[in-house]
Scaffold this motif. Structure first.
Motif, PDB file in Angstrom:
ATOM      1  N   GLU A  74      34.539  30.603  55.157  1.00 48.29           N
ATOM      2  CA  GLU A  74      33.256  30.423  54.641  1.00 48.29           C
ATOM      3  C   GLU A  74      33.337  30.618  53.137  1.00 48.29           C
ATOM      4  OE1 GLU A  74      30.588  30.212  56.283  1.00 48.29           O
ATOM      5  OE2 GLU A  74      31.291  30.256  58.273  1.00 48.29           O
ATOM      6  N   TYR A  75      34.276  31.392  52.496  1.00 54.62           N
ATOM      7  CA  TYR A  75      34.493  31.498  51.136  1.00 54.62           C
ATOM      8  C   TYR A  75      35.058  30.294  50.644  1.00 54.62           C
ATOM      9  CZ  TYR A  75      33.251  36.551  51.209  1.00 54.62           C
ATOM     10  OH  TYR A  75      32.702  37.712  51.164  1.00 54.62           O
ATOM     11  N   LEU A  76      36.018  29.514  51.441  1.00 61.30           N
ATOM     12  CA  LEU A  76      36.264  28.289  50.978  1.00 61.30           C
ATOM     13  C   LEU A  76      35.265  27.312  50.894  1.00 61.30           C
ATOM     14  CD1 LEU A  76      38.740  26.211  50.294  1.00 61.30           C
ATOM     15  CD2 LEU A  76      38.592  25.596  52.785  1.00 61.30           C
ATOM     16  N   GLN A  77      34.317  27.449  51.501  1.00 63.01           N
ATOM     17  CA  GLN A  77      32.990  26.412  51.729  1.00 63.01           C
ATOM     18  C   GLN A  77      32.219  26.842  50.322  1.00 63.01           C
ATOM     19  OE1 GLN A  77      28.625  26.591  53.492  1.00 63.01           O
ATOM     20  NE2 GLN A  77      30.257  27.144  54.983  1.00 63.01           N
ATOM     21  N   PHE A  78      32.034  27.857  50.105  1.00 62.36           N
ATOM     22  CA  PHE A  78      31.129  28.402  49.004  1.00 62.36           C
ATOM     23  C   PHE A  78      31.908  27.945  47.672  1.00 62.36           C
ATOM     24  CE2 PHE A  78      29.068  31.102  51.984  1.00 62.36           C
ATOM     25  CZ  PHE A  78      27.808  30.539  52.121  1.00 62.36           C
ATOM     26  N   PHE A  79      33.239  28.636  47.764  1.00 65.50           N
ATOM     27  CA  PHE A  79      33.981  27.921  46.425  1.00 65.50           C
ATOM     28  C   PHE A  79      33.959  26.589  46.141  1.00 65.50           C
ATOM     29  CE2 PHE A  79      38.412  26.750  45.259  1.00 65.50           C
ATOM     30  CZ  PHE A  79      38.296  27.106  43.536  1.00 65.50           C
ATOM     31  N   LEU A  80      34.366  25.906  46.860  1.00 64.01           N
ATOM     32  CA  LEU A  80      34.384  24.278  46.810  1.00 64.01           C
ATOM     33  C   LEU A  80      33.015  23.752  46.474  1.00 64.01           C
ATOM     34  CD1 LEU A  80      36.750  23.061  49.798  1.00 64.01           C
ATOM     35  CD2 LEU A  80      37.201  23.356  47.276  1.00 64.01           C
ATOM     36  N   VAL A 133      34.103  33.587  30.786  1.00 63.12           N
ATOM     37  CA  VAL A 133      34.398  34.031  32.071  1.00 63.12           C
ATOM     38  C   VAL A 133      33.079  34.114  32.913  1.00 63.12           C
ATOM     39  CG1 VAL A 133      35.367  35.933  33.416  1.00 63.12           C
ATOM     40  CG2 VAL A 133      36.575  34.915  31.487  1.00 63.12           C
ATOM     41  N   PHE A 134      32.065  34.713  32.360  1.00 63.48           N
ATOM     42  CA  PHE A 134      30.663  35.195  32.961  1.00 63.48           C
ATOM     43  C   PHE A 134      30.062  33.616  33.439  1.00 63.48           C
ATOM     44  CE2 PHE A 134      26.184  35.876  33.106  1.00 63.48           C
ATOM     45  CZ  PHE A 134      26.170  36.696  34.323  1.00 63.48           C
ATOM     46  N   SER A 135      30.119  32.803  32.717  1.00 66.57           N
ATOM     47  CA  SER A 135      29.505  31.328  32.856  1.00 66.57           C
ATOM     48  C   SER A 135      30.235  30.814  34.049  1.00 66.57           C
ATOM     49  CB  SER A 135      29.750  30.591  31.699  1.00 66.57           C
ATOM     50  OG  SER A 135      30.981  30.313  31.428  1.00 66.57           O
ATOM     51  N   ARG A 136      31.568  31.300  34.710  1.00 66.08           N
ATOM     52  CA  ARG A 136      32.256  30.781  35.786  1.00 66.08           C
ATOM     53  C   ARG A 136      32.569  31.785  36.732  1.00 66.08           C
ATOM     54  NH1 ARG A 136      33.468  28.690  30.985  1.00 66.08           N
ATOM     55  NH2 ARG A 136      33.595  26.365  30.700  1.00 66.08           N
ATOM     56  N   SER A 137      31.797  32.967  36.720  1.00 72.73           N
ATOM     57  CA  SER A 137      32.278  34.073  37.552  1.00 72.73           C
ATOM     58  C   SER A 137      31.897  33.937  39.075  1.00 72.73           C
ATOM     59  CB  SER A 137      31.198  35.137  36.971  1.00 72.73           C
ATOM     60  OG  SER A 137      29.968  35.274  37.038  1.00 72.73           O
ATOM     61  N   LEU A 138      30.785  32.958  39.631  1.00 71.13           N
ATOM     62  CA  LEU A 138      30.279  33.089  40.682  1.00 71.13           C
ATOM     63  C   LEU A 138      31.659  32.040  41.416  1.00 71.13           C
ATOM     64  CD1 LEU A 138      28.571  33.375  43.115  1.00 71.13           C
ATOM     65  CD2 LEU A 138      27.320  31.224  42.346  1.00 71.13           C
ATOM     66  N   GLY A 139      31.769  31.061  40.839  1.00 67.28           N
ATOM     67  CA  GLY A 139      33.107  30.133  41.363  1.00 67.28           C
ATOM     68  C   GLY A 139      34.397  30.971  41.426  1.00 67.28           C
ATOM     69  N   LEU A 140      34.796  31.866  40.355  1.00 67.28           N
ATOM     70  CA  LEU A 140      35.784  32.598  40.190  1.00 67.28           C
ATOM     71  C   LEU A 140      36.157  33.374  41.408  1.00 67.28           C
ATOM     72  CD1 LEU A 140      36.355  32.995  36.565  1.00 67.28           C
ATOM     73  CD2 LEU A 140      37.860  31.437  38.091  1.00 67.28           C
ATOM     74  N   VAL A 141      34.788  34.350  41.811  1.00 65.09           N
ATOM     75  CA  VAL A 141      34.905  35.422  42.652  1.00 65.09           C
ATOM     76  C   VAL A 141      35.113  34.732  44.286  1.00 65.09           C
ATOM     77  CG1 VAL A 141      33.613  36.999  43.711  1.00 65.09           C
ATOM     78  CG2 VAL A 141      33.582  37.118  41.406  1.00 65.09           C
ATOM     79  N   MET A 142      34.157  33.506  44.217  1.00 64.02           N
ATOM     80  CA  MET A 142      34.414  32.955  45.539  1.00 64.02           C
ATOM     81  C   MET A 142      35.767  32.283  45.820  1.00 64.02           C
ATOM     82  SD  MET A 142      31.316  33.199  47.220  1.00 64.02           S
ATOM     83  CE  MET A 142      30.576  34.202  46.736  1.00 64.02           C
ATOM     84  N   GLY A 143      36.308  31.797  44.598  1.00 66.39           N
ATOM     85  CA  GLY A 143      38.077  31.490  44.900  1.00 66.39           C
ATOM     86  C   GLY A 143      38.646  32.647  45.147  1.00 66.39           C
ATOM     87  N   ALA A 144      38.779  33.641  44.537  1.00 72.72           N
ATOM     88  CA  ALA A 144      39.473  34.898  44.730  1.00 72.72           C
ATOM     89  C   ALA A 144      39.237  35.462  46.105  1.00 72.72           C
ATOM     90  CB  ALA A 144      39.028  35.990  43.720  1.00 72.72           C
ATOM     91  N   LEU A 145      38.133  35.712  46.460  1.00 73.48           N
ATOM     92  CA  LEU A 145      37.831  36.231  48.031  1.00 73.48           C
ATOM     93  C   LEU A 145      38.378  35.256  48.882  1.00 73.48           C
ATOM     94  CD1 LEU A 145      34.092  37.279  47.667  1.00 73.48           C
ATOM     95  CD2 LEU A 145      36.072  38.550  47.848  1.00 73.48           C
ATOM     96  N   PHE A 146      38.416  33.638  48.809  1.00 75.91           N
ATOM     97  CA  PHE A 146      38.888  32.938  49.588  1.00 75.91           C
ATOM     98  C   PHE A 146      40.301  33.077  49.606  1.00 75.91           C
ATOM     99  CE2 PHE A 146      41.465  28.970  49.647  1.00 75.91           C
ATOM    100  CZ  PHE A 146      41.574  28.623  50.988  1.00 75.91           C
ATOM    101  N   LEU A 147      40.985  33.288  48.608  1.00 79.21           N
ATOM    102  CA  LEU A 147      42.646  33.542  48.338  1.00 79.21           C
ATOM    103  C   LEU A 147      42.853  34.847  49.109  1.00 79.21           C
ATOM    104  CD1 LEU A 147      43.488  32.409  44.915  1.00 79.21           C
ATOM    105  CD2 LEU A 147      43.856  31.022  46.828  1.00 79.21           C
ATOM    106  N   LEU A 148      42.187  35.805  48.969  1.00 77.06           N
ATOM    107  CA  LEU A 148      42.391  37.181  49.527  1.00 77.06           C
ATOM    108  C   LEU A 148      42.228  37.022  51.129  1.00 77.06           C
ATOM    109  CD1 LEU A 148      40.886  39.641  46.955  1.00 77.06           C
ATOM    110  CD2 LEU A 148      43.229  39.290  47.535  1.00 77.06           C
ATOM    111  N   THR A 149      41.319  36.478  51.465  1.00 83.69           N
ATOM    112  CA  THR A 149      41.245  36.496  53.070  1.00 83.69           C
ATOM    113  C   THR A 149      41.974  35.314  53.671  1.00 83.69           C
ATOM    114  OG1 THR A 149      39.216  34.880  52.508  1.00 83.69           O
ATOM    115  CG2 THR A 149      38.603  37.126  53.121  1.00 83.69           C
ATOM    116  N   TRP A 150      42.568  34.448  52.837  1.00 82.46           N
ATOM    117  CA  TRP A 150      43.391  33.541  53.432  1.00 82.46           C
ATOM    118  C   TRP A 150      44.551  34.214  53.505  1.00 82.46           C
ATOM    119  CZ3 TRP A 150      46.070  28.863  51.135  1.00 82.46           C
ATOM    120  CH2 TRP A 150      46.607  27.827  52.032  1.00 82.46           C
ATOM    121  N   ALA A 151      45.334  35.002  52.535  1.00 80.81           N
ATOM    122  CA  ALA A 151      46.302  35.695  52.625  1.00 80.81           C
ATOM    123  C   ALA A 151      46.479  36.846  53.879  1.00 80.81           C
ATOM    124  CB  ALA A 151      46.565  36.505  51.248  1.00 80.81           C
ATOM    125  N   ALA A 152      45.027  37.436  54.044  1.00 78.60           N
ATOM    126  CA  ALA A 152      44.989  38.360  55.056  1.00 78.60           C
ATOM    127  C   ALA A 152      45.143  37.783  56.294  1.00 78.60           C
ATOM    128  CB  ALA A 152      43.529  39.228  54.928  1.00 78.60           C
TER     129      ALA A 152
END
Length: 231
Positions: A74-80, A133-152
């Protein structure tokens, strides 16, 4: 509203979408745990083994890997989607910007710099790297959550994979070794492909279909070719 004071009612009304989906998330997660442990116990009984408790099952690698696989897809979907819609358009879709507006847009369009208003978030007024950073924060957070959940999902999948191997009297593999196993990539791709299908379907369906009152749809009477409008 009878029985509810005005501040509470206002909070519930203003946050109804996130509260509803948060509640549905907890209900469905609980449903997954209950149905999963019932399935496991049916298999245990069929094999003449003892039953597994709900807490033991909910903290097991077999349950957690299924949860993490769903979350990371799901986080990959939103990140992309967040990043793709900056540069890519679909004419006629409410999910897309208008053709010709590809890119990060002007400071005027984004209300940055001298175009910021008194109500703009603090990082917008700060300028420099904080605004960048703030202007890209939504994509960055979604990308970080994807990486964290993929690692998990990799770690929990590795634990579940080794548990099966030990049950079959095979040697366990290392985490790095598991990342090269077909089991890991099969689990990943079967979740990713469904997310790509869902996003692509919504994007193109929104060109020709409508849902009155939804911001995910164009107004009912708008032409199919009109792009970026929401109802």
């Amino acid at each position: 509203m009878s029985g509810v004071d005005e501040p509470t009612y206002g909070f519930l009304r203003n946050n109804a979408l996130s509260l509803t989906f948060g509640g549905l998330f907890l209900i469905t997660l609980g449903g997954q745990a209950l149905s999963g442990v019932a399935q496991v116990n049916a298999e245990q009984e069929a094999n003449g083994l003892g039953r597994v408790g709900l807490l033991d099952y909910a903290t097991s690698s077999s349950f957690l890997v299924d949860v993490m696989e769903n979350w990371q897809s799901e986080y990959l979907q939103f990140f992309l989607y967040v990043f793709a819609t900056v540069w890519l358009v679909q004419k006629g879709s409410s999910e897309s910007k208008e053709p010709g507006k590809e890119g990060t847009e002007s400071d005027r369009d984004q209300q940055l710099g001298r175009h910021a208003s008194a109500g703009s978030p603090g990082p917008v007024h700060a300028g420099g790297w904080l605004t960048a950073v703030f202007s890209r924060s939504l994509g960055l957070v979604m990308g970080a959550l994807f990486l964290l959940t993929w690692a998990a999902s990799a770690v929990t999948g590795w634990a579940a994979f080794n548990s099966e191997r030990l049950g079959q009297r095979q040697d366990p593999v290392t985490l790095v070794g598991y990342l090269g196993e077909a089991d890991f990539w099969n689990r990943s791709f079967q979740n990713w492909q469904s997310e790509m299908l869902a996003v692509g379907s919504l994007t193109i369906f929104a060109v020709y279909l409508r849902q009155r009152g939804s911001p995910e749809s164009k107004p009912v009477g708008v032409a199919h070719a009109d792009t970026g409008q929401t109802g």
